[in-house]
Enzyme design. Structure first.
Site, PDB file in Angstrom:
ATOM      1  N   ASN A  87      71.455  31.891  32.837  1.00  0.00           N
ATOM      2  CA  ASN A  87      72.553  32.670  32.518  1.00  0.00           C
ATOM      3  C   ASN A  87      73.547  31.716  31.766  1.00  0.00           C
ATOM      4  O   ASN A  87      74.027  30.682  32.307  1.00  0.00           O
ATOM      5  CB  ASN A  87      73.223  33.323  33.787  1.00  0.00           C
ATOM      6  CG  ASN A  87      74.598  33.705  33.575  1.00  0.00           C
ATOM      7  OD1 ASN A  87      75.101  34.048  32.412  1.00  0.00           O
ATOM      8  ND2 ASN A  87      75.293  34.089  34.386  1.00  0.00           N
ATOM      9  N   TRP A  88      73.525  31.462  30.578  1.00  0.00           N
ATOM     10  CA  TRP A  88      74.072  30.563  29.421  1.00  0.00           C
ATOM     11  C   TRP A  88      75.584  30.874  29.783  1.00  0.00           C
ATOM     12  O   TRP A  88      76.337  30.017  29.252  1.00  0.00           O
ATOM     13  CB  TRP A  88      73.767  30.896  28.143  1.00  0.00           C
ATOM     14  CG  TRP A  88      72.432  30.357  27.967  1.00  0.00           C
ATOM     15  CD1 TRP A  88      71.282  30.052  28.634  1.00  0.00           C
ATOM     16  CD2 TRP A  88      71.963  30.141  26.524  1.00  0.00           C
ATOM     17  NE1 TRP A  88      70.512  29.432  28.164  1.00  0.00           N
ATOM     18  CE2 TRP A  88      70.599  29.621  26.639  1.00  0.00           C
ATOM     19  CE3 TRP A  88      72.451  30.375  25.310  1.00  0.00           C
ATOM     20  CZ2 TRP A  88      69.784  29.346  25.808  1.00  0.00           C
ATOM     21  CZ3 TRP A  88      71.771  30.066  24.168  1.00  0.00           C
ATOM     22  CH2 TRP A  88      70.421  29.549  24.403  1.00  0.00           C
ATOM     23  N   LYS A  89      76.260  32.124  30.398  1.00  0.00           N
ATOM     24  CA  LYS A  89      77.649  32.549  30.262  1.00  0.00           C
ATOM     25  C   LYS A  89      78.298  32.350  28.886  1.00  0.00           C
ATOM     26  O   LYS A  89      77.567  32.272  27.766  1.00  0.00           O
ATOM     27  CB  LYS A  89      78.054  31.679  31.429  1.00  0.00           C
ATOM     28  CG  LYS A  89      77.691  31.647  32.477  1.00  0.00           C
ATOM     29  CD  LYS A  89      78.385  31.066  33.726  1.00  0.00           C
ATOM     30  CE  LYS A  89      77.541  31.111  35.023  1.00  0.00           C
ATOM     31  NZ  LYS A  89      78.183  30.787  36.285  1.00  0.00           N
ATOM     32  N   HIS A 135      77.697  40.551  37.649  1.00  0.00           N
ATOM     33  CA  HIS A 135      77.852  39.051  38.021  1.00  0.00           C
ATOM     34  C   HIS A 135      79.133  39.069  38.458  1.00  0.00           C
ATOM     35  O   HIS A 135      80.151  39.670  38.145  1.00  0.00           O
ATOM     36  CB  HIS A 135      77.807  38.134  36.743  1.00  0.00           C
ATOM     37  CG  HIS A 135      78.078  36.733  37.054  1.00  0.00           C
ATOM     38  ND1 HIS A 135      78.877  35.929  37.266  1.00  0.00           N
ATOM     39  CD2 HIS A 135      76.643  35.922  37.069  1.00  0.00           C
ATOM     40  CE1 HIS A 135      78.397  34.779  37.590  1.00  0.00           C
ATOM     41  NE2 HIS A 135      77.379  34.600  37.449  1.00  0.00           N
ATOM     42  N   GLU A 174      81.485  36.896  38.125  1.00  0.00           N
ATOM     43  CA  GLU A 174      82.601  36.606  37.356  1.00  0.00           C
ATOM     44  C   GLU A 174      83.172  37.970  36.760  1.00  0.00           C
ATOM     45  O   GLU A 174      84.496  37.977  36.335  1.00  0.00           O
ATOM     46  CB  GLU A 174      82.138  35.554  36.218  1.00  0.00           C
ATOM     47  CG  GLU A 174      82.024  34.133  36.844  1.00  0.00           C
ATOM     48  CD  GLU A 174      81.068  33.353  36.013  1.00  0.00           C
ATOM     49  OE1 GLU A 174      80.576  33.558  34.970  1.00  0.00           O
ATOM     50  OE2 GLU A 174      80.727  32.428  36.790  1.00  0.00           O
ATOM     51  N   GLU A 188      73.825  35.622  44.721  1.00  0.00           N
ATOM     52  CA  GLU A 188      74.561  34.724  44.217  1.00  0.00           C
ATOM     53  C   GLU A 188      75.905  34.605  44.969  1.00  0.00           C
ATOM     54  O   GLU A 188      77.045  35.274  44.829  1.00  0.00           O
ATOM     55  CB  GLU A 188      75.038  34.958  42.907  1.00  0.00           C
ATOM     56  CG  GLU A 188      73.773  34.837  41.839  1.00  0.00           C
ATOM     57  CD  GLU A 188      74.288  34.368  40.459  1.00  0.00           C
ATOM     58  OE1 GLU A 188      73.475  33.696  40.015  1.00  0.00           O
ATOM     59  OE2 GLU A 188      74.936  34.740  39.905  1.00  0.00           O
ATOM     60  N   GLY A 245      78.482  27.434  40.302  1.00  0.00           N
ATOM     61  CA  GLY A 245      79.315  26.402  39.613  1.00  0.00           C
ATOM     62  C   GLY A 245      80.089  25.425  40.250  1.00  0.00           C
ATOM     63  O   GLY A 245      80.935  24.576  39.908  1.00  0.00           O
ATOM     64  N   SER A 272      74.301  27.069  41.749  1.00  0.00           N
ATOM     65  CA  SER A 272      74.017  25.652  41.749  1.00  0.00           C
ATOM     66  C   SER A 272      72.610  25.193  41.844  1.00  0.00           C
ATOM     67  O   SER A 272      72.151  24.204  42.649  1.00  0.00           O
ATOM     68  CB  SER A 272      75.015  24.870  42.751  1.00  0.00           C
ATOM     69  OG  SER A 272      76.351  25.252  42.545  1.00  0.00           O
ATOM     70  N   GLY A 316      72.799  29.023  36.269  1.00  0.00           N
ATOM     71  CA  GLY A 316      73.908  29.019  35.285  1.00  0.00           C
ATOM     72  C   GLY A 316      73.795  27.544  34.411  1.00  0.00           C
ATOM     73  O   GLY A 316      73.094  27.392  33.699  1.00  0.00           O
ATOM     74  N   GLY A 317      74.694  26.698  34.892  1.00  0.00           N
ATOM     75  CA  GLY A 317      74.824  25.280  34.256  1.00  0.00           C
ATOM     76  C   GLY A 317      73.521  24.763  33.950  1.00  0.00           C
ATOM     77  O   GLY A 317      73.439  24.256  32.876  1.00  0.00           O
TER      78      GLY A 317
HETATM   79  P1  PGA Z   1      75.458  27.882  38.400  1.00  0.00           P
HETATM   80  O1  PGA Z   1      75.944  29.574  38.002  1.00  0.00           O
HETATM   81  O2  PGA Z   1      73.979  27.893  38.544  1.00  0.00           O
HETATM   82  O3  PGA Z   1      76.238  26.934  37.416  1.00  0.00           O
HETATM   83  O4  PGA Z   1      76.082  27.849  39.652  1.00  0.00           O
HETATM   84  C1  PGA Z   1      74.873  30.440  38.455  1.00  0.00           C
HETATM   85  C2  PGA Z   1      75.300  31.820  37.962  1.00  0.00           C
HETATM   86  O5  PGA Z   1      76.645  31.919  37.787  1.00  0.00           O
HETATM   87  O6  PGA Z   1      74.366  32.892  37.678  1.00  0.00           O
END
Ligand code: PGA
Length: 249
Positions: free
Chosen positions: A9-11, A95, A97, A167, A173, A212, A233-234
């Site tokens: 998930n590049w966001k 998600h 967010e 999640e 994050g 994470s 994500g990251g």
């Molecule tokens: P993260 O994000 O791996 O940076 O914690 C995961 C996500 O939001 O899908």
């Protein structure tokens, strides 16, 4: 045995120049990891780039959100058919967010999920509790509400050929990964809840963990019986790290 899936998930990250190297490296690296499915969910403008650079490889691509309706006067929105036009196999819906910053309700997320599926795209339904909810002891109630909204709207059959991503919001994050035991407990809860409607769909359901995940904790998480891969994500922005996570699958 369910096949593992690792989805990036590049966001809201990347540029044409940066993505080119990342996509090529993931494509090249996945050629020697045939036992794991891999997808990258990129920002909308980069879908044609992902399509160009990944077509013909084992790596799939997708988006991070979709509108719930087929078309019309919804300025700024993107439909599932449009994602399909660019070869998307997956789309993330709900998600945390999107739920937190754009007020997306579980009902809306369920509508998006079904719209994606109708267009032939595999939805990745994100569920998970905040730190406050975990501390209040309401994790299962929160996850149940998020899951049940879909089952009520689409029936349990909607979870055939779908993906759920657990999640925990407090792990996204933050560098605070859920322990493998904490994650496994919620994954087992999700599978049991689906099994109360249909045990066959439950045993085939792909349930990813996200929050994470890094190369150094992926193997332990992925070894748990109800963890079928990760939503990353990251770490999905760094080719070597992302590929190491895929290799742990
Ligand atoms: P993260 O994000 O791996 O940076 O914690 C995961 C996500 O939001 O899908």
């Amino acid at each position: 045995m369910r096949r593992k899936l690792v989805a990036g998930n590049w966001k809201m990250n990347g540029s044409l120049a940066q993505n080119a190297g990342l996509l090529d490296a993931v494509r090249g690296g996945m050629a020697s990891i045939p036992n794991v499915d891999c997808a990258v969910c990129v920002p909308f403008p980069y879908l044609p780039q992902a399509q160009q650079r990944l077509a013909g490889s084992s790596v799939k691509w997708g988006a991070q959100d979709v509108h719930q309706l087929e078309k019309g006067a919804f300025t700024g929105e993107v439909s599932a058919a449009m994602l399909r036009d660019f070869g998307c196999s997956h789309v993330i819906v709900g998600h945390s967010e999107r739920r937190a910053y754009y007020g997306e309700s579980s009902r809306l997320v369920a509508e998006k999920f079904l719209a994606a599926q109708k267009a032939g795209i595999t939805p990745i339904l994100c569920v998970g509790e905040t730190l406050e909810q975990r501390e209040n002891g309401t994790t299962e109630a929160v996850v149940a509400e998020q899951l049940d909204a879909l089952i009520q709207l689409g029936g349990v059959g909607a979870l055939r050929n779908a993906v759920v991503a657990y999640e925990p919001v407090w792990a996204i994050g933050t560098g605070k990964t859920a322990s493998s035991a904490q994650a496994q407990a919620v994954h087992a809860f999700i599978r049991q809840r689906v099994a109360s409607h249909d045990s066959q769909i439950a045993s085939g359901l792909c349930i990813l963990y996200g929050g994470s995940v890094k190369a150094n904790n992926a193997a332990e998480l992925f070894a748990m019986p109800d963890i079928d891969g990760g939503l990353i994500g990251g770490a999905s922005l760094v080719a070597d790290e992302f590929l190491a996570i895929c290799r742990a699958g």
